[in-house]
Design a protein around this motif. Structure first.
Motif, PDB file in Angstrom:
ATOM      1  N   VAL A 206       0.858  -1.176   0.000  1.00 46.47           N
ATOM      2  CA  VAL A 206       0.000   0.000   0.000  1.00 46.47           C
ATOM      3  C   VAL A 206       0.897   1.229   0.000  1.00 46.47           C
ATOM      4  O   VAL A 206       1.645   1.453   0.953  1.00 46.47           O
ATOM      5  N   HIS A 207       0.838   2.014  -1.066  1.00 48.81           N
ATOM      6  CA  HIS A 207       1.700   3.181  -1.216  1.00 48.81           C
ATOM      7  C   HIS A 207       0.969   4.423  -0.706  1.00 48.81           C
ATOM      8  O   HIS A 207      -0.145   4.728  -1.140  1.00 48.81           O
ATOM      9  N   LEU A 208       1.601   5.137   0.188  1.00 50.15           N
ATOM     10  CA  LEU A 208       1.127   6.442   0.634  1.00 50.15           C
ATOM     11  C   LEU A 208       2.073   7.472   0.043  1.00 50.15           C
ATOM     12  O   LEU A 208       3.247   7.543   0.427  1.00 50.15           O
ATOM     13  N   ARG A 209       1.572   8.279  -0.895  1.00 51.26           N
ATOM     14  CA  ARG A 209       2.432   9.208  -1.629  1.00 51.26           C
ATOM     15  C   ARG A 209       2.062  10.633  -1.234  1.00 51.26           C
ATOM     16  O   ARG A 209       0.933  11.076  -1.425  1.00 51.26           O
ATOM     17  N   TYR A 210       3.045  11.336  -0.678  1.00 48.78           N
ATOM     18  CA  TYR A 210       2.826  12.681  -0.155  1.00 48.78           C
ATOM     19  C   TYR A 210       3.419  13.702  -1.125  1.00 48.78           C
ATOM     20  O   TYR A 210       4.582  13.581  -1.541  1.00 48.78           O
ATOM     21  N   PHE A 211       2.624  14.729  -1.419  1.00 46.56           N
ATOM     22  CA  PHE A 211       3.070  15.795  -2.317  1.00 46.56           C
ATOM     23  C   PHE A 211       2.799  17.146  -1.648  1.00 46.56           C
ATOM     24  O   PHE A 211       1.816  17.300  -0.919  1.00 46.56           O
ATOM     25  N   GLN A 212       3.661  18.095  -1.932  1.00 44.99           N
ATOM     26  CA  GLN A 212       3.469  19.456  -1.438  1.00 44.99           C
ATOM     27  C   GLN A 212       3.304  20.377  -2.639  1.00 44.99           C
ATOM     28  O   GLN A 212       4.239  20.580  -3.414  1.00 44.99           O
ATOM     29  N   VAL A 213       2.085  20.907  -2.813  1.00 45.32           N
ATOM     30  CA  VAL A 213       1.812  21.841  -3.904  1.00 45.32           C
ATOM     31  C   VAL A 213       2.151  23.260  -3.481  1.00 45.32           C
ATOM     32  O   VAL A 213       2.785  24.015  -4.214  1.00 45.32           O
ATOM     33  N   GLU A 214       1.722  23.631  -2.272  1.00 44.72           N
ATOM     34  CA  GLU A 214       1.979  24.983  -1.777  1.00 44.72           C
ATOM     35  C   GLU A 214       3.443  25.120  -1.352  1.00 44.72           C
ATOM     36  O   GLU A 214       3.991  24.242  -0.688  1.00 44.72           O
ATOM     37  N   GLY A 215       4.075  26.227  -1.725  1.00 47.07           N
ATOM     38  CA  GLY A 215       5.459  26.486  -1.358  1.00 47.07           C
ATOM     39  C   GLY A 215       5.861  27.891  -1.750  1.00 47.07           C
ATOM     40  O   GLY A 215       5.224  28.514  -2.598  1.00 47.07           O
ATOM     41  N   SER A 216       6.911  28.398  -1.114  1.00 46.69           N
ATOM     42  CA  SER A 216       7.425  29.732  -1.412  1.00 46.69           C
ATOM     43  C   SER A 216       8.757  29.615  -2.135  1.00 46.69           C
ATOM     44  O   SER A 216       9.423  28.568  -2.093  1.00 46.69           O
ATOM     45  N   GLU A 217       9.152  30.696  -2.782  1.00 47.26           N
ATOM     46  CA  GLU A 217      10.430  30.693  -3.474  1.00 47.26           C
ATOM     47  C   GLU A 217      11.573  30.469  -2.489  1.00 47.26           C
ATOM     48  O   GLU A 217      11.494  30.840  -1.316  1.00 47.26           O
ATOM     49  N   LYS A 218      12.633  29.847  -2.978  1.00 47.13           N
ATOM     50  CA  LYS A 218      13.793  29.579  -2.148  1.00 47.13           C
ATOM     51  C   LYS A 218      14.300  30.875  -1.514  1.00 47.13           C
ATOM     52  O   LYS A 218      14.430  31.898  -2.177  1.00 47.13           O
ATOM     53  N   GLY A 219      14.557  30.817  -0.218  1.00 41.06           N
ATOM     54  CA  GLY A 219      15.017  31.985   0.507  1.00 41.06           C
ATOM     55  C   GLY A 219      13.908  32.831   1.077  1.00 41.06           C
ATOM     56  O   GLY A 219      14.162  33.775   1.826  1.00 41.06           O
ATOM     57  N   SER A 220      12.664  32.508   0.755  1.00 40.73           N
ATOM     58  CA  SER A 220      11.535  33.268   1.269  1.00 40.73           C
ATOM     59  C   SER A 220      11.356  33.010   2.763  1.00 40.73           C
ATOM     60  O   SER A 220      11.677  31.938   3.272  1.00 40.73           O
ATOM     61  N   ASN A 221      10.832  34.024   3.448  1.00 42.48           N
ATOM     62  CA  ASN A 221      10.569  33.891   4.872  1.00 42.48           C
ATOM     63  C   ASN A 221       9.229  33.213   5.143  1.00 42.48           C
ATOM     64  O   ASN A 221       8.896  32.921   6.285  1.00 42.48           O
TER      65      ASN A 221
END
Length: 484
Positions: A206-221
């Motif tokens: 059983v595969h549980l696959r996690y993805f992150q769509v939301e994110g900020s540009e590298k170096g962002s606070n």
């Protein structure tokens, strides 16, 4: 009998602590302890309070009868009296969490848009559940062809009252969690469930696959945070393999924070094989909790390969609830940049004839990289004839690369066979000479030795697809290892 304890350590000089943000005021801190439940006190941390309020505002309102409401209420109460961990806390002595502490944390409040899911489901033939930004997404999952009685899906979306009631007996039933456990309990929008009934053997992983769509540009606070939560309940005599994959797109260097929790309940004589592969963005934070409850004669085997995250920490707690349990833990961590790879594990034996083997291996290939291993094995008075072994081995490839190791055995029982060991080194000259004497150039010899160091763990990944992807990913990372 007095407890035996051995804690070899390697320390490093630390940079001056960054100044706190203007406007924050700190009161004296209460120390967090991994051995005891989160304490109740009058202390409140302004940053934690603000984070708790934003998490409460981000989750949809649920009725008091919701399966998650008691978890959220308990987590909210814990956060009111729990400060943000610092280097002064023993469990975080070598782990700097300022990457998160000095960022603007933004809870993700809504499921991902459909157009953001393109390309996520690559292997639709696999039995897999997609968890995107902490939300279970059925449209890119495939949970068909499961044996009768097996449930893989959302707790809130389940219409099977009997299974829901059974699973809810264990959700949040854990007394040793820390601040990050409580943050997940308050912020989790749903709970993914894997339920296997008695004497059922699930043939395919059983595969549980996690993805992150939301994110900020590298170096962002700004750090968007997701809180995926999973509970696995495997009843008496059942068998299942769980594969967790935390992935990001090729070249993804966005900033975000993933704060997952997995609770595993293994019934009498049941078997669970757990593969955990983490390859998040190198600008992200990844702090994971895994809590395992083993009933008598049960088996739990974990294989972990962690290469991603600027800050990556795995808190692993395995508790024995009956005799004759088998626990095998194999982990491999790789740090190729300014990364922290941290494993805090704890195995607690309370019953006779428990068996455990733990192998932890890490490579630090950058002068600013570090690895942390804090492994605790506790053998209590009635855990006679326990056989527990623990070994940590670290490979440092740059002069200022750092590893902090703390293997720890606490033994109260008097009829046991327990051992542990720690080794930290660079590549051995004798091994390099073996290659050179056979006409193999120095760089090729180094690459072969470094890769084979981690391959000892990766070969334990039983799923061929996951194994091949992990090997390819590690090879690619080692080939582009920056020099500090």
């Amino acid at each position: 009998m007095a407890a035996l304890s051995f804690t070899p350590q390697i320390h490093q000089l630390t940079k001056p602590k960054p100044k706190l943000k203007a406007g924050w005021r700190y009161k004296p801190k209460a120390t967090l302890s991994f051995q005891t439940p989160i304490s109740s006190s009058t202390f409140s941390d302004p940053f934690v309070l603000q984070l708790a309020e934003s998490l409460e505002d981000s989750i949809p309102h649920t009725s008091s009868q919701s399966p998650l409401q008691s978890l959220r209420d308990l987590s909210s109460q814990s956060l009111l009296s729990t400060p943000w961990p610092t280097r002064k806390d023993e469990d975080f002595r070598f782990t700097d969490t300022s990457l998160i502490r000095h960022s603007q944390i933004i809870p993700i409040s809504t499921p991902p848009q459909q157009d953001h899911l393109l390309g996520i489901s690559e292997d639709t033939h696999l039995t897999n559940l997609a968890i995107v930004d902490g939300f279970v997404v059925d449209s890119v999952s495939n949970v068909s062809n499961l044996p009768n009685g097996v449930l893989v899906g959302s707790l809130l979306g389940s219409s099977l009252d009997g299974i829901t009631k059974r699973v809810c007996e264990f959700v949040g039933d854990f007394k040793w969690g820390d601040l990050f456990w409580a943050i997940n309990g308050l912020g989790a929008p749903d709970v993914a469930v894997v339920y296997v009934p008695e004497n059922c053997k699930v043939e395919n992983p059983v595969h549980l696959r996690y993805f992150q769509v939301e994110g900020s540009e590298k170096g962002s606070n700004k750090f968007p945070v997701s809180n995926p939560r999973v509970i696995v309940v495997v009843e008496k005599g059942a068998e299942v393999e769980i594969v967790e994959e935390f992935v990001c797109k090729e070249g993804d260097d966005r900033s975000y924070w993933v704060n997952p929790v997995m609770e595993v309940v293994i019934g009498e004589g049941a078997k669970v094989r757990h593969s955990y592969v983490q390859r998040e963005s190198l600008s992200s934070a990844h702090i994971k909790w895994t809590s395992v409850r083993q009933e008598s004669a049960s088996t739990y085997k974990l294989v972990e390969v962690s290469t991603g995250g600027k800050l990556s920490r795995h808190n692993l707690h395995v508790q024995q609830f009956g005799p004759d349990t088998v626990t095998e833990l194999s982990t491999f961590h790789l740090s190729i940049g300014d990364q922290t790879q941290d494993l805090h594990s704890r195995l607690v034996f309370d019953h006779p004839r428990g068996y455990s083997r733990q192998l932890h291996k890490c490579i630090v290939a950058h002068s600013l990289g570090q690895a942390v291993f804090d492994g605790n094995v506790k053998v209590n008075r009635y855990a006679q004839q326990t056989d527990a072994g623990q070994l940590t081995r670290s490979l440092l490839l740059e002069p200022r690369a750092t590893v902090n190791v703390k293997p720890n055995l606490q033994i109260i029982a008097d009829d046991v066979k327990c051992s542990h060991g720690a080794a930290i080194s660079d590549l051995e000259e004798s091994q390099l000479f073996y290659f050179l004497a056979r006409g193999i150039d120095l760089e090729t010899a180094k690459r072969a030795l470094v890769f084979s160091f981690g391959a000892e763990v990766m070969v334990e990944l039983s799923d061929p697809r996951v194994h091949n992807l992990a090997k390819l990913h590690v090879k690619q990372m080692l080939e582009r290892t920056p020099k500090g």
